[in-house]
Design a protein around this motif. Structure first.
Motif, PDB file in Angstrom:
ATOM      1  N   PRO A  54      48.594   3.653 -18.301  1.00 38.19           N
ATOM      2  CA  PRO A  54      47.731   3.195 -17.194  1.00 38.19           C
ATOM      3  C   PRO A  54      46.932   4.329 -16.559  1.00 38.19           C
ATOM      4  CG  PRO A  54      49.931   3.599 -16.378  1.00 38.19           C
ATOM      5  CD  PRO A  54      49.935   4.029 -17.831  1.00 38.19           C
ATOM      6  N   ARG A  55      46.859   5.471 -17.246  1.00 35.71           N
ATOM      7  CA  ARG A  55      46.240   6.657 -16.639  1.00 35.71           C
ATOM      8  C   ARG A  55      44.775   6.443 -16.300  1.00 35.71           C
ATOM      9  NH1 ARG A  55      46.148  12.780 -19.261  1.00 35.71           N
ATOM     10  NH2 ARG A  55      45.159  13.818 -17.472  1.00 35.71           N
ATOM     11  N   PHE A  56      44.032   5.838 -17.236  1.00 33.92           N
ATOM     12  CA  PHE A  56      42.593   5.684 -17.035  1.00 33.92           C
ATOM     13  C   PHE A  56      42.189   4.239 -16.737  1.00 33.92           C
ATOM     14  CE2 PHE A  56      43.040   9.432 -19.838  1.00 33.92           C
ATOM     15  CZ  PHE A  56      42.481  10.384 -18.997  1.00 33.92           C
ATOM     16  N   ILE A  57      42.831   3.288 -17.406  1.00 33.72           N
ATOM     17  CA  ILE A  57      42.568   1.878 -17.109  1.00 33.72           C
ATOM     18  C   ILE A  57      43.893   1.137 -17.043  1.00 33.72           C
ATOM     19  CG2 ILE A  57      40.311   1.919 -18.258  1.00 33.72           C
ATOM     20  CD1 ILE A  57      41.599   0.339 -20.567  1.00 33.72           C
ATOM     21  N   SER A  58      43.893   0.017 -16.341  1.00 29.89           N
ATOM     22  CA  SER A  58      45.112  -0.801 -16.253  1.00 29.89           C
ATOM     23  C   SER A  58      45.243  -1.656 -17.507  1.00 29.89           C
ATOM     24  CB  SER A  58      45.055  -1.696 -15.021  1.00 29.89           C
ATOM     25  OG  SER A  58      44.066  -2.706 -15.187  1.00 29.89           O
ATOM     26  N   GLN A  59      46.471  -2.140 -17.747  1.00 31.05           N
ATOM     27  CA  GLN A  59      46.667  -3.011 -18.900  1.00 31.05           C
ATOM     28  C   GLN A  59      45.882  -4.311 -18.747  1.00 31.05           C
ATOM     29  OE1 GLN A  59      50.903  -2.826 -18.856  1.00 31.05           O
ATOM     30  NE2 GLN A  59      51.164  -4.409 -17.306  1.00 31.05           N
ATOM     31  N   LYS A  60      45.628  -4.713 -17.498  1.00 34.16           N
ATOM     32  CA  LYS A  60      44.828  -5.920 -17.255  1.00 34.16           C
ATOM     33  C   LYS A  60      43.368  -5.700 -17.662  1.00 34.16           C
ATOM     34  CE  LYS A  60      45.825  -7.903 -13.426  1.00 34.16           C
ATOM     35  NZ  LYS A  60      45.886  -8.254 -11.988  1.00 34.16           N
ATOM     36  N   GLN A  61      42.816  -4.525 -17.345  1.00 33.80           N
ATOM     37  CA  GLN A  61      41.442  -4.212 -17.738  1.00 33.80           C
ATOM     38  C   GLN A  61      41.321  -4.111 -19.262  1.00 33.80           C
ATOM     39  OE1 GLN A  61      41.272  -0.659 -15.269  1.00 33.80           O
ATOM     40  NE2 GLN A  61      39.643  -1.548 -14.017  1.00 33.80           N
ATOM     41  N   ALA A  62      42.342  -3.562 -19.899  1.00 33.88           N
ATOM     42  CA  ALA A  62      42.337  -3.472 -21.365  1.00 33.88           C
ATOM     43  C   ALA A  62      42.326  -4.865 -21.989  1.00 33.88           C
ATOM     44  CB  ALA A  62      43.558  -2.688 -21.842  1.00 33.88           C
ATOM     45  N   LEU A  63      43.089  -5.789 -21.401  1.00 40.66           N
ATOM     46  CA  LEU A  63      43.126  -7.165 -21.897  1.00 40.66           C
ATOM     47  C   LEU A  63      41.751  -7.820 -21.776  1.00 40.66           C
ATOM     48  CD1 LEU A  63      44.685  -9.675 -22.881  1.00 40.66           C
ATOM     49  CD2 LEU A  63      45.271 -10.149 -20.481  1.00 40.66           C
ATOM     50  N   LYS A  64      41.098  -7.627 -20.647  1.00 39.78           N
ATOM     51  CA  LYS A  64      39.764  -8.211 -20.459  1.00 39.78           C
ATOM     52  C   LYS A  64      38.774  -7.678 -21.502  1.00 39.78           C
ATOM     53  CE  LYS A  64      40.224  -8.853 -15.427  1.00 39.78           C
ATOM     54  NZ  LYS A  64      39.760  -8.399 -14.095  1.00 39.78           N
ATOM     55  N   THR A  65      38.797  -6.378 -21.711  1.00 43.58           N
ATOM     56  CA  THR A  65      37.873  -5.754 -22.669  1.00 43.58           C
ATOM     57  C   THR A  65      38.096  -6.298 -24.079  1.00 43.58           C
ATOM     58  OG1 THR A  65      37.800  -3.730 -21.345  1.00 43.58           O
ATOM     59  CG2 THR A  65      37.096  -3.566 -23.642  1.00 43.58           C
ATOM     60  N   ALA A 102      39.862  -5.539 -31.629  1.00 45.48           N
ATOM     61  CA  ALA A 102      39.821  -6.462 -30.490  1.00 45.48           C
ATOM     62  C   ALA A 102      41.202  -7.034 -30.189  1.00 45.48           C
ATOM     63  CB  ALA A 102      38.834  -7.588 -30.776  1.00 45.48           C
ATOM     64  N   ASN A 103      41.974  -7.314 -31.227  1.00 53.21           N
ATOM     65  CA  ASN A 103      43.280  -7.943 -31.027  1.00 53.21           C
ATOM     66  C   ASN A 103      44.359  -6.972 -30.571  1.00 53.21           C
ATOM     67  OD1 ASN A 103      42.567 -10.584 -31.759  1.00 53.21           O
ATOM     68  ND2 ASN A 103      42.758 -10.127 -33.937  1.00 53.21           N
ATOM     69  N   SER A 104      44.108  -5.675 -30.694  1.00 52.09           N
ATOM     70  CA  SER A 104      45.163  -4.675 -30.555  1.00 52.09           C
ATOM     71  C   SER A 104      45.922  -4.743 -29.236  1.00 52.09           C
ATOM     72  CB  SER A 104      44.581  -3.273 -30.756  1.00 52.09           C
ATOM     73  OG  SER A 104      43.571  -2.999 -29.796  1.00 52.09           O
ATOM     74  N   LEU A 105      45.233  -4.887 -28.128  1.00 56.45           N
ATOM     75  CA  LEU A 105      45.896  -4.802 -26.822  1.00 56.45           C
ATOM     76  C   LEU A 105      46.012  -6.155 -26.126  1.00 56.45           C
ATOM     77  CD1 LEU A 105      44.269  -1.491 -25.513  1.00 56.45           C
ATOM     78  CD2 LEU A 105      46.479  -1.802 -26.649  1.00 56.45           C
ATOM     79  N   ILE A 106      45.697  -7.234 -26.849  1.00 55.39           N
ATOM     80  CA  ILE A 106      45.797  -8.557 -26.228  1.00 55.39           C
ATOM     81  C   ILE A 106      47.262  -8.945 -26.041  1.00 55.39           C
ATOM     82  CG2 ILE A 106      45.303 -11.012 -26.516  1.00 55.39           C
ATOM     83  CD1 ILE A 106      42.672 -10.279 -27.820  1.00 55.39           C
TER      84      ILE A 106
END
Length: 438
Positions: free
Chosen positions: A310-321, A360-364
């Motif tokens: 979570p250093r640079f982005i949150s896991q929620k932001q990663a999911l959105k991307t 795209a699927n990696s962090l969903i």
């Protein structure tokens, strides 16, 4: 020595957490190896058992429908046995499924193969029901996606190796010519050749069965600690006091639907890419590399997740991307046309967007799990089983793709991805925050 019940994940030392992640990493490697070898089994069975595209995708259906049927019983099994013994039982069931490939190959009967695949899926559903919530609650919740990403590297790394190793074992350099001659052979000779072809799976799956049995025994003797999810802390207990069942958590139920659609799109991107390549007249021996490209893209995404969350982005932001990227790549598969040469392959450019779905699927998956099971307390194991039930999407959506491919073509069948990613965008931006149905 009697195993200590730690009560909660916070009671574990850093050493225990590190050792536990290492053990679960091995579990995820095995899950990946067994799961992603299906990408080569589908075209192989299609030839050896003389199947249509729709029939060949029953490989994934038989494998993953077990998640729908077994996940809830698996949660009750884990309540009785705990995470550790439950995982050992899962390995044992998987070994039975692997050994079933031997009689199936001896008589070249697709139904017996499907039974073996179903048994493998049953064992995996037990493993997944145990391993996913275990790793999610093993440390701080805001770092859950990071831990899942580490395990995802193991899972998809195995996925890269599985089809390549399996293809190297069962395929020969002369098979391209053999496959082209099979439809024109006399019936008696064709049966003889197909019998020899299918029997190539006997030795590999015997070895797999033995390895699975040994892994089950190793898990039993491992220092993996138990985590008691039945005991809630006082604050969580008060918050969940009015909750009678898991359906009182809308974000969990919506998360299970998201998992259903996510895993289905993930399997489509990996297990259909060989068929898509061969539909454009690429030989199977060359097309076999494409699932590895998709999985490599997934690993790149996982490694990126380990670094930035979570250093640079949150896991929620990663999911959105990632959900937005999935939508974009799906549309590019459908509309980008024209031959290109890349990595030594000359083929329609759209296939590389199928491979990029891996990124795209990696962090969903890693983004959905922490959001969906956060705050479940005593409902954690049952909530995890509902999420694991969503893995039946692995079996159902590829069948939809296969049916559409038979009717409309392999490219047009990728339209099935678009509404799936649209729902995932909804969950990432809004659905995960729904705490009440009204």
């Amino acid at each position: 020595m009697k195993e200590k019940n730690t009560g909660t994940a916070t009671a574990l030392t850093n050493k225990q957490v590190g050792v536990s992640i290492g053990i679960i990493a091995v579990v995820f490697f095995v899950i990946g190896f067994i799961s992603w070898v299906n990408s080569i089994l589908i075209p192989f069975f299609k030839i050896a058992c003389e199947l249509t595209a729709f029939e060949s995708y029953f490989v994934t259906f038989a494998f993953y429908i077990s998640y729908l049927l077994v996940s809830v019983p698996a949660s009750y099994l884990l309540k009785r046995t705990g995470f550790k013994r439950g995982m050992a039982i899962g390995f044992g069931i998987m070994a039975i499924g692997a050994f079933l490939f031997i009689p199936a190959a001896a008589v070249r009967t697709y139904g017996v193969f499907l039974t073996g695949l179903f048994a493998l899926g049953v064992g995996l559903s037990v493993l997944q029901t145990a391993a996913n919530p275990y790793i999610t609650i093993l440390g701080p919740m805001d770092r859950a996606a990071q831990r899942i990403s580490i395990l995802g590297v193991c899972n998809k790394g195995a996925g890269i190796l599985a089809p390549l190793i399996f293809a190297a074992v069962i395929l020969r350099k002369t098979d391209n010519e053999l496959f082209s001659r099979i439809p024109f052979m006399q019936p008696g000779r064709r049966e003889e050749v197909l019998d020899e072809l299918i029997q190539r799976v006997m030795v590999p799956y015997f070895v797999v069965g033995v390895v699975l049995l040994l892994l089950g025994l190793l898990i039993l003797r491992s220092p993996l600690p138990e985590i008691n999810t039945e005991k809630e802390d006082p604050e969580l207990s008060r918050a969940n006091a009015d909750k009678k069942n898991i359906f009182a958590f809308p974000y969990l139920v919506l998360g299970a639907v998201a998992i259903f659609l996510h895993v289905g799109t993930q399997v489509i991107s990996i297990d259909t890419i060989i068929g898509y390549a061969t539909s454009m007249h690429m030989p199977l021996l060359e097309a076999r590399f494409f699932p590895s490209y998709t999985l490599f893209a997934t690993i790149c995404g996982y490694l990126l997740g380990v670094i930035v969350i979570p250093r640079f982005i949150s896991q929620k932001q990663a999911l959105k991307t990632c959900t937005l990227l999935g939508t974009l790549f799906s549309l590019l598969i459908l509309f980008v046309k024209g031959r290109s040469t890349f990595l030594g392959h000359t083929i329609d450019a759209s296939i590389w967007f199928v491979a990029l779905l891996g990124l795209a699927n990696s962090l969903i998956w890693a983004g959905i799990w922490p959001l969906a099971i956060n705050g479940l307390g005593r409902f954690t194991k049952l909530g995890a089983s509902l999420m694991i039930m969503g893995l039946c999407g692995n079996g159902i959506l590829p069948l939809v793709y296969g049916h559409m491919a038979d009717l409309y073509g392999t490219r047009e069948a990728y339209w099935v991805l678009v509404p799936c990613y649209c729902y995932l965008v909804f969950y990432a931006f809004y659905g995960h925050g729904i705490k009440k149905w009204s």
